[in-house]
Structures are given as structure tokens and as C-alpha cells.
Write an enzyme that holds these catalytic residues in place. Structure first.
Site, PDB file in Angstrom:
ATOM      1  N   MET A 160     -13.384 -21.062 -13.756  1.00  0.00           N
ATOM      2  CA  MET A 160     -14.593 -20.407 -14.277  1.00  0.00           C
ATOM      3  C   MET A 160     -15.362 -21.402 -15.136  1.00  0.00           C
ATOM      4  SD  MET A 160     -14.704 -17.019 -16.726  1.00  0.00           S
ATOM      5  CE  MET A 160     -16.260 -16.167 -17.083  1.00  0.00           C
ATOM      6  N   PRO A 161     -16.669 -21.570 -14.900  1.00  0.00           N
ATOM      7  CA  PRO A 161     -17.453 -22.458 -15.772  1.00  0.00           C
ATOM      8  C   PRO A 161     -17.376 -22.000 -17.223  1.00  0.00           C
ATOM      9  CG  PRO A 161     -18.687 -21.882 -13.799  1.00  0.00           C
ATOM     10  CD  PRO A 161     -17.477 -20.994 -13.813  1.00  0.00           C
TER      11      PRO A 161
ATOM     12  N   HIS B 156     -16.846  -2.619 -19.118  1.00  0.00           N
ATOM     13  CA  HIS B 156     -17.834  -2.937 -20.145  1.00  0.00           C
ATOM     14  C   HIS B 156     -17.471  -2.393 -21.523  1.00  0.00           C
ATOM     15  CE1 HIS B 156     -22.435  -3.879 -20.413  1.00  0.00           C
ATOM     16  NE2 HIS B 156     -21.800  -4.290 -21.487  1.00  0.00           N
TER      17      HIS B 156
ATOM     18  N   LEU C  21     -19.622 -22.544 -19.447  1.00  0.00           N
ATOM     19  CA  LEU C  21     -20.974 -22.240 -19.913  1.00  0.00           C
ATOM     20  C   LEU C  21     -21.762 -21.616 -18.770  1.00  0.00           C
ATOM     21  CD1 LEU C  21     -23.216 -22.556 -22.112  1.00  0.00           C
ATOM     22  CD2 LEU C  21     -23.707 -24.789 -21.119  1.00  0.00           C
TER      23      LEU C  21
ATOM     24  N   TYR D 279     -27.350  -3.225 -17.532  1.00  0.00           N
ATOM     25  CA  TYR D 279     -28.534  -4.020 -17.837  1.00  0.00           C
ATOM     26  C   TYR D 279     -29.723  -3.656 -16.964  1.00  0.00           C
ATOM     27  CZ  TYR D 279     -25.093  -7.145 -20.090  1.00  0.00           C
ATOM     28  OH  TYR D 279     -24.081  -7.669 -20.850  1.00  0.00           O
TER      29      TYR D 279
ATOM     30  N   GLY E  59     -26.609 -15.683 -19.254  1.00  0.00           N
ATOM     31  CA  GLY E  59     -26.579 -14.234 -19.383  1.00  0.00           C
ATOM     32  C   GLY E  59     -27.959 -13.629 -19.238  1.00  0.00           C
TER      33      GLY E  59
ATOM     34  N   GLY F 193      -5.390 -18.410 -11.742  1.00  0.00           N
ATOM     35  CA  GLY F 193      -5.686 -19.697 -11.137  1.00  0.00           C
ATOM     36  C   GLY F 193      -7.139 -19.943 -10.810  1.00  0.00           C
TER      37      GLY F 193
END
Length: 283
Positions: free
Chosen positions: A12-13, A107, A15, A48, A18, A9
Site C-alpha cells: 500500500m502506498p 467507516h 502517501l 462522501y 483523499g 502481504g
């Protein structure tokens, strides 16, 4: 901004922004500029090395936390995986300066995947992350995880671009209500993507760039995407993709570009499996 609804539910956008391969000393400025351009989905990872810089940009932005959707990722953990997964998540939260993330992804599909997933399920129940998912899982590994665990991943983030469109993966994910998310949407420019005649021709028809055509294609395919840039003009261009629609003929032309093969690395290659499985992060 358009949103997708995850299988729990959560909105989430479709776009986001990153930060893969952005140096830590440049990440804070890049994220700050992305937030100013209107991005609200931010995607980072322990691997990262720039979670702290992302956190600084969030803190200094003044944007209410509830308006942001923050993703980070778990690297392969040593045994006992459940204990070390919890430690890794707490470390990421400390670096980000947050009490929770919106999405926590495994990941790589290696190591004690089941132990890692159980710890992630527990973290979701405790509110340390609002959603959990995976990255780089091929259909066989994804289905195995779904069938043998309590919580179905909310997201699977995989290499997806016009030259590797992942249609079988997309079909399986849709069947099991796992949201498809793309990494490498521009294929890092491989195969001369930015000068591709088909994509350029479609862009010309809409008065848009090749990058905007690719992002529009992903969005129309219901695939969440997270383009990266350190150029504010490109950031603004990449988010300006909600005012045009690709035609059926144009999507058919893009479909014909699919080679069905990765342009980066094969998760079934034994040498790559060994390298990824043995890599460990500091901290």
C-alpha cells in the site's frame, strides 16, 4: 513513492490522495490532477457522495488498474447487516466502475459491527476487495474485533495529526500488525497548524512548508496519510516529501505538540454516537 506491507502481504502506498469534503462536481478534476501529479492511492467513501466521480477519473486516466490502490468505505448498515453490507459494497463498486477495490473500510464502529465484518471477510475471500479494515476504532473496539473474528483488520484509519498523535493506538496497532492510517493529517488548519512556530521552524530548516513537515512526520512514523487539495500546486507539493528527513530533535519537538484530544468529534460522546448510528445514506 514508499509503500507499507499490510498483514496479508499487500503493498500500500504510504502517501495518497483523499477526497473527503470535495464536492462531487469537482472531484473528477481533482482526482485527475492528483493522478497526473503521481498519486496512486485514492481514498473515498460511500458517505462522501463522490465515488462515481472518482471512478470517472480512474477510467479516463488510462492508468492500468493494477497500478492504483483504491479505498472506499462502508457506512453503518441496517439489519440484516451481512446482507446489506454486501449490497453496499456492490453499490460502491458500481459507482466506481470497478470489479474490486484494494481496501474496504468499515467507516464507523457502530451498528452490527460483527455482522458487517463477517460480510467484509467474505468479500475479501471472494476477491471483491483485496484488503479490509476499519476506521475510527479506538483501541478497545479494535482489540475486541481482532480477538473475536477470524481476520485481523489490515488498516485502521483514524484522526491523527501533530495535536492528536494517537501514540497508544499506534502501539496497539503495531503489536497486532494493523496498519495505522491518518485522516485529518493537517487538522483542517485548526490550532493555527499552518503557522505553528515549531512546524514552521522545522520547515525553514529543510526548505519545506509546514504541510510537507507534517506529511514527512507521518511518513517517518510509518503512518499512511491521504492529504486532500483541489490546488494542483499543493498536490505537487504534498507528494514532494521523500527528499528530506526529520532529525530526532525535530521529531521530539513535534511530539511536544500532542494534546491527546480530538479536534473534531469524540466517538465516545453519546450524542455523536446516536447521530452517526442513525444516519443513513441514499441508495
Amino acid at each position: 513513492m514508499q509503500h507499507v506491507t499490510l498483514n496479508n502481504g499487500l503493498q500500500m502506498p504510504i502517501l495518497g490522495f483523499g477526497v473527503f469534503q470535495i464536492d462531487a462536481d469537482k472531484t473528477e478534476q481533482a482526482v485527475t490532477q492528483a493522478l497526473e501529479a503521481g498519486y496512486r492511492l485514492l481514498d473515498t467513501a460511500a458517505a462522501y457522495g463522490n465515488e462515481e466521480a472518482v471512478g470517472h477519473a480512474i477510467k479516463n486516466s488510462g492508468i492500468p488498474r493494477e497500478e492504483l490502490f483504491v479505498t472506499t468505505k462502508l457506512w453503518v448498515q441496517d439489519a440484516p447487516a451481512q446482507v446489506n453490507t454486501r449490497r453496499a459494497l456492490e453499490t460502491s463498486l458500481a459507482r466506481l466502475g470497478l470489479d474490486h477495490v484494494d481496501l474496504y473500510l468499515m467507516h464507523q464502529p457502530y451498528g452490527d459491527v460483527y455482522g458487517q465484518w463477517r460480510a467484509m471477510e467474505a468479500a475479501q475471500r471472494e476477491g471483491l476487495t483485496r484488503a479490509i479494515g476499519v476506521a475510527n476504532f479506538y483501541p478497545d473496539r479494535l482489540l475486541d474485533l481482532i480477538l473475536n473474528n477470524e481476520i485481523t483488520p489490515q488498516v485502521n484509519q483514524i484522526e491523527t495529526h501533530p495535536f492528536f498523535q494517537r501514540n497508544p493506538d499506534h502501539t496497539l496497532m503495531r503489536e497486532h500488525r494493523v496498519q495505522h492510517q491518518a485522516w485529518g493529517g493537517f487538522a483542517e488548519g485548526k490550532n493555527d497548524l499552518f503557522t505553528n512556530a515549531v512546524l514552521a521552524g522545522i520547515g525553514e530548516a529543510h526548505g519545506k512548508s509546514v504541510a510537507q513537515v507534517v506529511l514527512r512526520w507521518l511518513i517517518q512514523s510509518d503512518i499512511v496519510t491521504i492529504p486532500k487539495s483541489v490546488n494542483p500546486d499543493r498536490m505537487a507539493q504534498n507528494i514532494d516529501v521523500f527528499d528530506f528527513q526529520l532529525t530526532e530533535d525535530q521529531t521530539t519537538q513535534i511530539a511536544a505538540l500532542d494534546t491527546g484530544t480530538t479536534l473534531f468529534f469524540d466517538h465516545h460522546d453519546p450524542e455523536m454516537v446516536a447521530w452517526l448510528s442513525k444516519r443513513r445514506l441514499d441508495g
